[in-house]
Scaffold this active site. Structure first.
Site, PDB file in Angstrom:
ATOM      1  N   CYS A  68       0.839  -1.200   0.000  1.00  0.00           N
ATOM      2  CA  CYS A  68       0.000   0.000   0.000  1.00  0.00           C
ATOM      3  C   CYS A  68       0.872   1.246   0.000  1.00  0.00           C
ATOM      4  O   CYS A  68       0.602   2.214  -0.722  1.00  0.00           O
ATOM      5  CB  CYS A  68      -0.923  -0.011   1.216  1.00  0.00           C
TER       6      CYS A  68
ATOM      7  N   CYS B 292      -6.509  -4.378   6.604  1.00  0.00           N
ATOM      8  CA  CYS B 292      -7.750  -3.605   6.580  1.00  0.00           C
ATOM      9  C   CYS B 292      -8.820  -4.221   5.685  1.00  0.00           C
ATOM     10  O   CYS B 292     -10.009  -4.020   5.928  1.00  0.00           O
ATOM     11  CB  CYS B 292      -7.457  -2.169   6.149  1.00  0.00           C
TER      12      CYS B 292
END
Length: 376
Positions: A101, A199
């Site tokens: 990410c 997440c």
């Protein structure tokens, strides 16, 4: 400078944005929308990219007095982080989605868009320090507090990205000081717990999530000599170093527990063995990058292909280990002074020289410190 402050909705990014304003920069707050289905991301203290996080970020931006926007990166996140996670596990590797990410979303997609819009840099709440050497070259260093240091997950930054990155919290002595500052500024997130875990897996059941994405196919569990010890319902459910869930049903000859040593997706097999076989004497990867000047330009290596002394860290919260690294046959080859434990292909090895992050590689292969026994 005109800068974009990446505001996750947490206390660190809020304080980082406020400090950037006080440093005299023209700041615009941006929250990254990483899913068009908020229920697929974690909520509360365990997430970092939910609707409630966006609202927390907006409240902080309002107090700071800066413009605030939500930018949709859901398609890039799905392709570059979520699908990469699935692909890596399907290939028998153990990826780090937070590092992906940072690499592909926060410091690639976000920075690219910011620069295209005329901004000079991206500000984040990471605990790391960007320094400039005597010749004006940017270097990435550990944060002042090693307990919170996040330089490992930033090891994927390239020289160009580093030149446009700002980390206002890097020299802060402690997280407690940041929380106290947030409270003094009136931020509602001052005592918000840190985000953690993956997440995009809402319930935290990584094995179950992968089973739905990859499917389950029965395969063999082997010892290091190739003897069949049992079966499993899908190699993707196993990671190197895993002890529980093997379901072999009988003890090893020496009565000691067995651990996953290798995952072989092409044959859908899992190799197990004693704990000492997890000790790794060498790691190597062909996908590597340098955060700033490379070893030769930095004077750390005498020449291209010459070995150099460094430290290697293979997990975000692991201790660095003294090592020797060298570029050889298109790979960054790292030999630790003492064996590393439980290293899996797909992990990231970040190379340090002192506090400086020199660079990183994705581990493609490992060499065990314990020879494979002859087949019985």
């Amino acid at each position: 400078m005109r800068v974009v402050a990446a505001m996750s909705g947490g206390v660190d990014s809020a304080v980082a944005a406020a400090r950037a304003v006080e440093a005299g920069h023209e700041v615009v707050g941006v929250h990254l929308a990483l899913s068009r289905m908020p229920g697929t991301l974690r909520t509360g203290a365990r997430g970092c990219c939910t609707i409630e996080d966006s609202m927390d970020a907006q409240r902080a931006a309002n107090i700071i007095g800066i413009p605030y926007y939500v930018w949709d990166f859901s398609s890039r996140f799905k392709e570059d982080v979520v699908q990469d996670f699935v692909d890596e596990y399907s290939a028998g590797r153990t990826p780090n989605p937070c590092m992906r990410c940072n690499e592909r979303i926060k410091f690639s997609a976000l920075l690219e868009k910011a620069l295209a819009l005329g901004f000079d840099a991206v500000v984040t709440g990471h605990y790391a320090d960007v320094r400039t050497d005597e010749f004006g070259n940017k270097e990435l260093h550990r944060a002042a507090t090693w307990a919170k240091d996040q330089s490992y997950v930033l090891g994927v930054l390239t020289t160009e990205q580093l030149a446009h990155s700002m980390f206002p919290l890097g020299t802060t002595p402690s997280k407690a000081e940041v929380r106290a500052e947030a409270a003094a500024r009136g931020f509602s997130v001052a005592n918000k717990p840190d985000s953690h875990d993956i997440c995009f897996i809402p319930d935290g059941d990584t094995r179950g999530w992968l089973k739905d994405k990859v499917g389950a196919t029965q395969g063999a569990i082997l010892d290091r000599s190739g003897n069949v010890l049992g079966t499993h319902e899908g190699a993707h459910a196993f990671t190197v170093g895993q002890r529980k869930g093997l379901s072999i049903g009988y003890p090893a000859d020496d009565g000691k527990p067995r651990f996953v040593l290798e995952v072989q997706p092409k044959t859908n097999t899992v190799v197990v063995g004693p704990k000492e076989a997890l000790d790794i004497a060498e790691i190597a990867g062909s996908t590597f990058s340098w955060a700033g000047l490379d070893p030769v330009a930095s004077g750390i290596a005498a020449s291209v292909g010459a070995p150099f002394v460094c430290e290697v860290q293979i997990r975000a919260h692991a201790d660095p280990v003294p090592a020797v690294a060298v570029l050889r046959d298109g790979e960054l080859v790292i030999t630790p002074d003492e064996p590393l434990s439980g290293v899996a292909p797909g992990q990231t090895a970040v190379v340090y020289v002192g506090t400086r992050v020199l660079g990183q590689c994705t581990i493609d292969r490992t060499v065990s410190a314990v020879p494979v026994p002859a087949a019985s």
